[in-house]
Motif scaffolding. Structure first.
Motif, PDB file in Angstrom:
ATOM      1  N   ARG A  69       3.711   6.744   3.458  1.00  0.00           N
ATOM      2  CA  ARG A  69       2.592   7.373   4.155  1.00  0.00           C
ATOM      3  C   ARG A  69       2.005   6.506   5.247  1.00  0.00           C
ATOM      4  O   ARG A  69       1.643   6.991   6.326  1.00  0.00           O
ATOM      5  CB  ARG A  69       1.500   7.741   3.156  1.00  0.00           C
ATOM      6  CG  ARG A  69       0.248   8.340   3.816  1.00  0.00           C
ATOM      7  CD  ARG A  69      -0.656   8.958   2.789  1.00  0.00           C
ATOM      8  NE  ARG A  69       0.048  10.012   2.048  1.00  0.00           N
ATOM      9  CZ  ARG A  69      -0.456  10.639   0.995  1.00  0.00           C
ATOM     10  NH1 ARG A  69      -1.666  10.317   0.552  1.00  0.00           N
ATOM     11  NH2 ARG A  69       0.234  11.577   0.365  1.00  0.00           N
ATOM     12  N   TYR A  70       1.905   5.226   5.006  1.00  0.00           N
ATOM     13  CA  TYR A  70       1.176   4.356   5.927  1.00  0.00           C
ATOM     14  C   TYR A  70       2.124   3.543   6.811  1.00  0.00           C
ATOM     15  O   TYR A  70       3.068   2.919   6.316  1.00  0.00           O
ATOM     16  CB  TYR A  70       0.273   3.395   5.157  1.00  0.00           C
ATOM     17  CG  TYR A  70      -0.878   4.082   4.459  1.00  0.00           C
ATOM     18  CD1 TYR A  70      -2.060   4.353   5.134  1.00  0.00           C
ATOM     19  CD2 TYR A  70      -0.774   4.460   3.119  1.00  0.00           C
ATOM     20  CE1 TYR A  70      -3.125   4.980   4.497  1.00  0.00           C
ATOM     21  CE2 TYR A  70      -1.833   5.086   2.472  1.00  0.00           C
ATOM     22  CZ  TYR A  70      -3.001   5.347   3.165  1.00  0.00           C
ATOM     23  OH  TYR A  70      -4.039   5.964   2.527  1.00  0.00           O
ATOM     24  N   GLU A  71       1.843   3.576   8.121  1.00  0.00           N
ATOM     25  CA  GLU A  71       2.466   2.666   9.073  1.00  0.00           C
ATOM     26  C   GLU A  71       1.356   1.920   9.797  1.00  0.00           C
ATOM     27  O   GLU A  71       0.265   2.466  10.013  1.00  0.00           O
ATOM     28  CB  GLU A  71       3.340   3.420  10.063  1.00  0.00           C
ATOM     29  CG  GLU A  71       4.594   4.038   9.443  1.00  0.00           C
ATOM     30  CD  GLU A  71       5.522   4.634  10.485  1.00  0.00           C
ATOM     31  OE1 GLU A  71       5.072   4.794  11.647  1.00  0.00           O
ATOM     32  OE2 GLU A  71       6.685   4.926  10.144  1.00  0.00           O
ATOM     33  N   LEU A  79       0.830  -1.197   0.000  1.00  0.00           N
ATOM     34  CA  LEU A  79       0.000   0.000   0.000  1.00  0.00           C
ATOM     35  C   LEU A  79       0.866   1.249   0.000  1.00  0.00           C
ATOM     36  O   LEU A  79       1.905   1.293   0.667  1.00  0.00           O
ATOM     37  CB  LEU A  79      -0.901  -0.002   1.243  1.00  0.00           C
ATOM     38  CG  LEU A  79      -1.766   1.232   1.484  1.00  0.00           C
ATOM     39  CD1 LEU A  79      -2.891   1.309   0.460  1.00  0.00           C
ATOM     40  CD2 LEU A  79      -2.341   1.200   2.907  1.00  0.00           C
ATOM     41  N   ALA A  80       0.424   2.278  -0.728  1.00  0.00           N
ATOM     42  CA  ALA A  80       1.102   3.575  -0.733  1.00  0.00           C
ATOM     43  C   ALA A  80       0.061   4.687  -0.784  1.00  0.00           C
ATOM     44  O   ALA A  80      -1.064   4.484  -1.254  1.00  0.00           O
ATOM     45  CB  ALA A  80       2.047   3.697  -1.929  1.00  0.00           C
ATOM     46  N   GLY A  81       0.447   5.852  -0.298  1.00  0.00           N
ATOM     47  CA  GLY A  81      -0.379   7.032  -0.464  1.00  0.00           C
ATOM     48  C   GLY A  81      -0.166   7.643  -1.838  1.00  0.00           C
ATOM     49  O   GLY A  81       0.844   7.384  -2.503  1.00  0.00           O
ATOM     50  N   VAL A  82      -1.107   8.468  -2.275  1.00  0.00           N
ATOM     51  CA  VAL A  82      -1.016   9.135  -3.565  1.00  0.00           C
ATOM     52  C   VAL A  82      -1.438  10.593  -3.397  1.00  0.00           C
ATOM     53  O   VAL A  82      -2.481  10.883  -2.793  1.00  0.00           O
ATOM     54  CB  VAL A  82      -1.899   8.445  -4.624  1.00  0.00           C
ATOM     55  CG1 VAL A  82      -1.924   9.250  -5.910  1.00  0.00           C
ATOM     56  CG2 VAL A  82      -1.415   7.028  -4.891  1.00  0.00           C
ATOM     57  N   PRO A 138      -0.513  11.775 -10.596  1.00  0.00           N
ATOM     58  CA  PRO A 138      -0.334  11.140  -9.290  1.00  0.00           C
ATOM     59  C   PRO A 138       1.138  11.076  -8.885  1.00  0.00           C
ATOM     60  O   PRO A 138       2.001  10.759  -9.699  1.00  0.00           O
ATOM     61  CB  PRO A 138      -0.902   9.732  -9.506  1.00  0.00           C
ATOM     62  CG  PRO A 138      -0.695   9.464 -10.966  1.00  0.00           C
ATOM     63  CD  PRO A 138      -0.841  10.796 -11.652  1.00  0.00           C
ATOM     64  N   VAL A 139       1.397  11.382  -7.620  1.00  0.00           N
ATOM     65  CA  VAL A 139       2.729  11.256  -7.033  1.00  0.00           C
ATOM     66  C   VAL A 139       2.611  10.264  -5.890  1.00  0.00           C
ATOM     67  O   VAL A 139       1.850  10.475  -4.932  1.00  0.00           O
ATOM     68  CB  VAL A 139       3.260  12.612  -6.532  1.00  0.00           C
ATOM     69  CG1 VAL A 139       4.610  12.422  -5.843  1.00  0.00           C
ATOM     70  CG2 VAL A 139       3.377  13.604  -7.682  1.00  0.00           C
TER      71      VAL A 139
END
Length: 500
Positions: free
Chosen positions: A296-298, A280-283, A290-291
């Motif tokens: 972002r997520y822990e 999973l990643a943030g955008v 999109p970057v």
């Protein structure tokens, strides 16, 4: 003991063999599905309220009418897919490569944890990795990777969902940035534009995510000037093969992406053993592009340990079978446990569950007879066979088979014995474990060693590299399988899995 917090850039949100993730959101609920290849039931589906903690709620393709067996070959079956919600229903579109006549397969439901519909097939769309998207007028667009009239590429067509036919001839759309194997298209309507997301570079070390945008679904498309928007190729990152992403708008108005990747280990070229896992990643959106924010997520990973005594009236959704069906292999006993049998359909005859950790221990408690193995496919497996009062350790690597050791167990251990606090009566405890590699030289250093033992006696310790994708090839990961063996009844009383 509390579990440590990890970064979603280095630890999967769904560990183990869960590739080709596809995600959608309805309100505050997120749903995630995966390809599953030859294993039936197919297409595991999960639910979450926070994108990091996922609960398996079933398998989308749980009837053979939805997932035709076809040729049943390893790494055949259910490939990349798309899960979407439109006009009050969930839709799932996928490819069954084992059945040449299906083209693409579409099923739908109002409840993703419930029963999914009979399929609508799209035989004109020959290829893999289909996607569904709708415009404001309700027109449905099917985008996929494949061939039309002998021409390969990323294709799109306006689809009649009731009949599985195209309203007009399909057409080519954006073909990517020029890397190998442009595939896994996902089409989105975002901020007044259409975005086409692709996987490129192949699902190995060169894997990457690229994107383009257009004013209309059919294009013409403008490629992002910062492509690829996600890749780990040629980096020392411990997570590799990043690609095959899917975007989702979050409940708070942000954006995120799920994608597949692997965790390789051992000496060069490194070996991944769990298959392709889901990360999973943030955008963020910057200047209309999109970057990806991988950090972002822990989160605190869910505990992957489980124990099953099979007292429920039916098997849980974790239990699947390669090229067969669990109901043909296992029957619950009234008092608990399973009666196992050979299905007689030419399959391996195994009831399987995914390995989800790099270090683990698993045990299967049998009476009468039985077999227990860890496998990538039919030709790459290590296991124990209990029959005629003896347990044998065996291995198959490609065309080579080996018997590695044996122990006489008679009818099993003595009455009143226990294993880790569990009474086992006259049963036999078969145990497999993935442990740290004991390499004699640098070039012998692999991802792990696999230890095979019975009732606490070690029969074999084997190099884990031979149960990796880099050796076995294909698209799956390690599975633990139990099955029948010998002439006596095969009764599985308990199965336990513990991460190391």
């Amino acid at each position: 003991m509390s579990r440590p917090t990890v970064s979603a850039a280095e630890y999967p949100i769904v560990p183990g063999f869960h590739p080709d993730p596809t995600v959608c959101r309805v309100g505050e609920d997120y749903y995630l599905a995966h390809s599953s290849f030859e294993y039936f039931p197919g297409a595991p589906v999960f639910h979450s309220r926070d994108l990091v903690s996922w609960t398996r709620i079933g398998n989308i393709l749980d009837r053979r009418g939805q997932f035709l067996r076809g040729d049943g070959r390893p790494s055949g079956g259910i490939y990349g897919s798309t899960l979407r919600h439109h006009d009050g229903r969930f839709y799932f579109v996928t490819t069954n490569v084992g059945d040449a006549g299906s083209g693409q397969t579409i099923v739908s439901t109002e409840d993703p944890a419930g029963v999914w519909s009979d399929p609508v097939f799209v035989p004109e769309a020959v290829g893999i990795d289909p996607d569904l998207a709708w415009d404001e007028d309700g027109t449905c667009y099917l985008t996929w990777t494949g061939a039309v009239n002998g021409e390969n590429g990323v294709w799109q067509g306006r689809l009649d969902m009731k009949t599985g036919t195209f309203e007009a001839p399909p057409y080519l759309v954006w073909q990517g940035t020029g890397l190998a194997h442009p595939e896994a298209p996902h089409l989105y309507r975002i901020g007044g534009r259409w975005y086409l997301l692709l996987a490129e570079g192949g699902t190995e070390r060169g894997h990457a995510v690229t994107i383009a945008r257009a004013d209309r679904p059919e294009g013409p498309y403008e490629a992002c000037p910062h492509n690829p928007v996600l890749t780990h190729r040629s980096t020392p990152h411990p997570v590799q093969n990043t690609g095959h992403a899917d975007l989702v708008e979050t409940a708070d108005g942000g954006w995120a992406a799920v994608y597949l990747a692997v965790r390789p280990g051992g000496f060069t070229p490194s070996f991944h053993v769990l298959g392709r896992e889901t990360f999973l990643a943030g955008v963020d959106w910057v200047d209309g592009w999109p970057v990806v924010d991988e950090n972002r997520y822990e989160f605190t990973p869910d505990d992957t340990a489980f124990e099953d005594d099979f007292t429920a009236p039916s098997l849980g959704p974790r239990w699947v079978s390669p090229s067969s069906e669990p109901a043909k292999i296992a029957s619950p006993r009234p008092e608990g446990g399973l009666d196992l049998r050979e299905p007689g359909d030419g399959s391996p005859g195994l009831l399987c569950t995914r390995v989800t950790d790099l270090r683990w221990e698993a045990e299967a408690v049998f009476s009468g007879s039985g077999r227990f193995e860890v496998r990538i496919d039919d030709r790459h497996r290590y296991g124990l066979v209990f029959a005629d009062g003896t347990v044998r350790a065996e291995a198959r690597i490609g065309g080579v088979r080996a018997d590695l050791g044996a122990a006489a167990v008679g009818s099993g251990t003595a009455e009143g014995s226990t294993v880790d606090g569990h009474a086992i009566g006259g049963d036999v405890v078969l145990r497999l474990a993935a442990v740290e590699c004991e390499a004699e030289t640098m070039t012998a250093y692999g991802p792990d060693d696999i230890v095979l033992s019975v009732n606490g006696t070690e029969l074999a310790r084997l190099d884990g590299r031979y149960l990796s994708t880099e050796v076995a090839a294909g698209f799956t990961g390690r599975m633990l399988g139990v099955g029948a063996a010998g002439s006596e009844p095969s009764v599985l009383h308990r199965f336990r899995y513990t991460p190391g």
